[in-house]
Every structure is written in structure tokens, then in C-alpha cells.
Design an enzyme around this catalytic site. Structure first.
Site, PDB file in Angstrom:
ATOM      1  N   ASP A  45      -3.056   4.131   1.495  1.00  0.00           N
ATOM      2  CA  ASP A  45      -4.081   3.229   1.304  1.00  0.00           C
ATOM      3  C   ASP A  45      -5.004   3.975   0.105  1.00  0.00           C
ATOM      4  OD1 ASP A  45      -4.854   5.363   2.775  1.00  0.00           O
ATOM      5  OD2 ASP A  45      -6.113   4.275   4.188  1.00  0.00           O
ATOM      6  N   SER A  46      -4.563   5.188  -0.432  1.00  0.00           N
ATOM      7  CA  SER A  46      -5.300   5.382  -1.536  1.00  0.00           C
ATOM      8  C   SER A  46      -5.080   4.452  -2.775  1.00  0.00           C
ATOM      9  CB  SER A  46      -4.483   6.855  -1.934  1.00  0.00           C
ATOM     10  OG  SER A  46      -3.035   6.760  -1.855  1.00  0.00           O
ATOM     11  N   ASP A  84       0.875   2.695   4.612  1.00  0.00           N
ATOM     12  CA  ASP A  84      -0.158   3.100   5.368  1.00  0.00           C
ATOM     13  C   ASP A  84      -0.704   1.977   6.132  1.00  0.00           C
ATOM     14  OD1 ASP A  84      -1.219   5.813   5.623  1.00  0.00           O
ATOM     15  OD2 ASP A  84      -1.928   5.698   3.448  1.00  0.00           O
ATOM     16  N   LYS A 114       2.214   4.595   8.542  1.00  0.00           N
ATOM     17  CA  LYS A 114       1.516   5.903   8.953  1.00  0.00           C
ATOM     18  C   LYS A 114       0.231   5.518   9.512  1.00  0.00           C
ATOM     19  CE  LYS A 114      -0.167   8.510   5.225  1.00  0.00           C
ATOM     20  NZ  LYS A 114      -1.317   8.603   5.334  1.00  0.00           N
ATOM     21  N   GLU A 116      -3.532   7.597  10.650  1.00  0.00           N
ATOM     22  CA  GLU A 116      -4.497   8.813  10.689  1.00  0.00           C
ATOM     23  C   GLU A 116      -4.934   9.119  12.040  1.00  0.00           C
ATOM     24  OE1 GLU A 116      -7.395   8.574   7.450  1.00  0.00           O
ATOM     25  OE2 GLU A 116      -5.961   8.060   6.193  1.00  0.00           O
ATOM     26  N   GLU A 183      -3.008  17.477   6.035  1.00  0.00           N
ATOM     27  CA  GLU A 183      -3.975  17.119   4.618  1.00  0.00           C
ATOM     28  C   GLU A 183      -5.041  18.246   4.708  1.00  0.00           C
ATOM     29  OE1 GLU A 183      -4.823  13.463   3.220  1.00  0.00           O
ATOM     30  OE2 GLU A 183      -6.002  14.149   1.836  1.00  0.00           O
TER      31      GLU A 183
HETATM   32  O1  KIV Z   1      -3.180   7.370   1.497  1.00  0.00           O
HETATM   33  C1  KIV Z   1      -2.524   8.332   0.879  1.00  0.00           C
HETATM   34  O2  KIV Z   1      -2.194   8.313  -0.617  1.00  0.00           O
HETATM   35  C2  KIV Z   1      -2.026   9.367   1.572  1.00  0.00           C
HETATM   36  C3  KIV Z   1      -1.658  10.721   1.205  1.00  0.00           C
HETATM   37  C4  KIV Z   1      -2.602  11.452   0.630  1.00  0.00           C
HETATM   38  C5  KIV Z   1      -0.955  11.465   2.227  1.00  0.00           C
HETATM   39  O3  KIV Z   1      -2.237   8.927   2.647  1.00  0.00           O
END
Ligand code: KIV
Length: 266
Positions: A45-46, A84, A114, A116, A183
Site C-alpha cells: 500500500d506504499s 497489501d 498482507k 498489519e 519493520e
Molecule cells: O507497503 C509496503 O511497501 C510495505 C513494505 C514496506 C513492507 O508494507
């Protein structure tokens, strides 16, 4: 090379072979990273801050995640694609979490999702795993919790926080996750978690002892200048290379040096 699955990742941990993961958000980059041999492509989600220009990851929607996941899936042959789950796609109810995880697999084509969080998301992880969708956990600095954390700071420095992160790591494994991202935590804590868990740990700003490492592709390539966290290694400076090429194009066009005859049709 054999297709990477969650089983091969477990085997890599057991055989002490390091796992590599990079973020990817589009078809050409996914295809390149896959051909280079990266084990996992994370549609993070980055994408919010690296590609879409958002201030942080919080505004990212399911539609945006599905859109980028589809493009990444088209580009990969061997790597495992993990998508994500964006903020508010799994926090409200287990039912919504299952439905949204399902969309990333069914519409996006991802092979895993994924989430969090630690103890707070153990039931969510369990529920998604129960419908046969593999889940990767993510603890430590969790960008979706930016407002609780009050910034992007090192997590797990104090003894109490350390104990909490150990409990979180165990909860993620107990929930059924196949791997865990750590992280920005001290390397001694990452080593302890890595030794404690059976599943692989993948670190970002968590030191050398993790079972694998992940970086945001834009950071590794030096696409954007500005603040660079301590844990990022910029392997090249793509921003400079791109700027140089674009400036050359502009001056060649204004000086009528491009296009040449070889670029033209007679
Ligand atoms: O969204 C992302 O890029 C991440 C990584 C930094 C692990 O969760």
C-alpha cells in the site's frame, strides 16, 4: 527456476537460505524484478506515497490495490505475489476482511495478502487463512498506525514495547500466517523473533538476522529524492539518470538534432 510458493519460502527458512522481497506496482517493473529472481513481489500500500502522490498509505483503496495487483500479476512468472490489504479493508469486521482478501485474490490475482498488526489482528488472520488465503503478517513500524505511533519511529526500544512485539509476533504465527514482516525494530529483537518463530521473518530496518529482506523498489532505485530513512540502501540513482536523459531529449529537440534520418521514414 521453480515457482515460488509459501511452501518454498518455509523451506528457505528451514535451509537457512535468505528470502528477497521487493515492492512492485506495475507490469514492466514486476516483469523485470521477476526475471532478476526476486522471491516475493509485494504490491504494497506504499503505492499510495510512492506512485499515487498521497501523503501516507491511509487513503489507498481496495480498487487501487486491485488495479495495481492485476498489473503486477501479469508481469510475473516465478515470484510469489502478495498484495497489501489497505487501511479499513480488514479493521471493521471479519466478514469484510474475508471478502476484501478474496477480492485481492479473485479480481487482483494475488497469491497471498498482507495485514498489519499483532494480537489485535490474530482473529482476522485466522479467518482469512481458514478460507485458504495465505496471510503475511507485519509488525513493528506499521504505517497504517501512523497517527497512533505519532510518526515513523523505531519500535520496540523499551522493554515493555519489546515484550508486546514478541507477543504480537507469536499471535501472528498462531493465527496461521506464513511469514512476518518486521519493520524498523532493533536488530536484537528481530533476531529473537526470528529464532522464536517457525515461519520466516522478512525485515525492513530490522537488521541482518531476519530470514529475508524487503525494500521499497523506489527507494532501492533512487527514484525520488528527499528524506531517506537510515535503513534504506540506494543501489542506484535513477532520478539522476532519468533527469539526464530527459534534459538531453529536450536540448536535442530544440537544437533539431533529434529525430535523425535513422529515426524517420522516407
Ligand atoms: O507497503 C509496503 O511497501 C510495505 C513494505 C514496506 C513492507 O508494507
Amino acid at each position: 527456476m521453480d515457482k515460488i510458493t509459501i511452501l518454498s519460502l518455509q523451506q528457505m527458512k528451514d535451509e537457512k537460505k535468505k528470502i528477497t522481497m521487493l515492492t512492485a506496482y506495475d507490469f514492466p517493473m514486476a516483469s523485470l524484478l521477476d526475471q532478476c529472481g526476486v522471491d516475493i513481489l509485494l504490491v504494497g500500500d506504499s503505492v499510495g506515497n510512492t506512485i499515487l502522490g498521497y501523503e501516507n498509505t491511509l487513503p489507498v483503496t481496495m480498487e487501487e490495490m486491485i488495479h495495481h495487483t492485476k498489473a503486477v500479476v501479469k508481469g510475473r512468472k516465478r515470484s510469489l505475489v502478495v498484495a497489501d490489504m489497505p487501511f479499513m479493508s480488514y479493521q471493521v469486521s471479519i466478514e469484510e476482511a474475508k471478502r476484501n482478501a478474496g477480492r485481492l485474490i479473485k479480481e487482483g490475482g494475488a497469491e497471498a495478502v498482507k495485514v498489519e498488526g499483532g494480537e489485535n489482528v490474530e482473529p482476522v488472520i485466522r479467518a482469512i487463512c481458514e478460507i485458504d488465503i495465505p496471510v503475511m503478517g507485519h509488525i513493528g513500524l506499521t504505517p497504517q498506525s501512523i497517527h497512533r505511533m505519532g510518526g515513523y519511529h523505531l519500535q520496540g526500544k523499551e522493554e515493555k514495547q519489546r515484550g508486546k512485539l514478541l507477543a504480537d509476533a507469536l499471535a501472528v504465527e498462531r493465527g496461521g500466517a506464513f511469514a512476518l514482516v518486521l519493520e524498523v525494530i532493533p536488530l536484537s529483537l528481530a533476531r529473537e523473533v526470528t529464532q522464536l518463530l517457525k515461519i520466516p521473518t522478512i525485515g525492513i530496518g530490522a537488521g541482518i538476522h531476519c530470514d529475508g529482506q524487503v525494500l521499497v523498489i523506489n527507494d532501492l532505485l533512487g527514484v525520488i529524492s528527499g528524506f531517506r530513512p537510515k535503513f534504506v540502501k540506494k543501489y542506484t540513482n535513477l532520478q539522476e539518470i532519468i533527469a539526464q536523459a530527459v534534459k538531453e531529449f529536450i536540448s536535442e529537440v530544440s537544437e533539431e538534432k533529434f529525430p535523425e534520418e535513422k529515426h524517420s521514414f522516407t
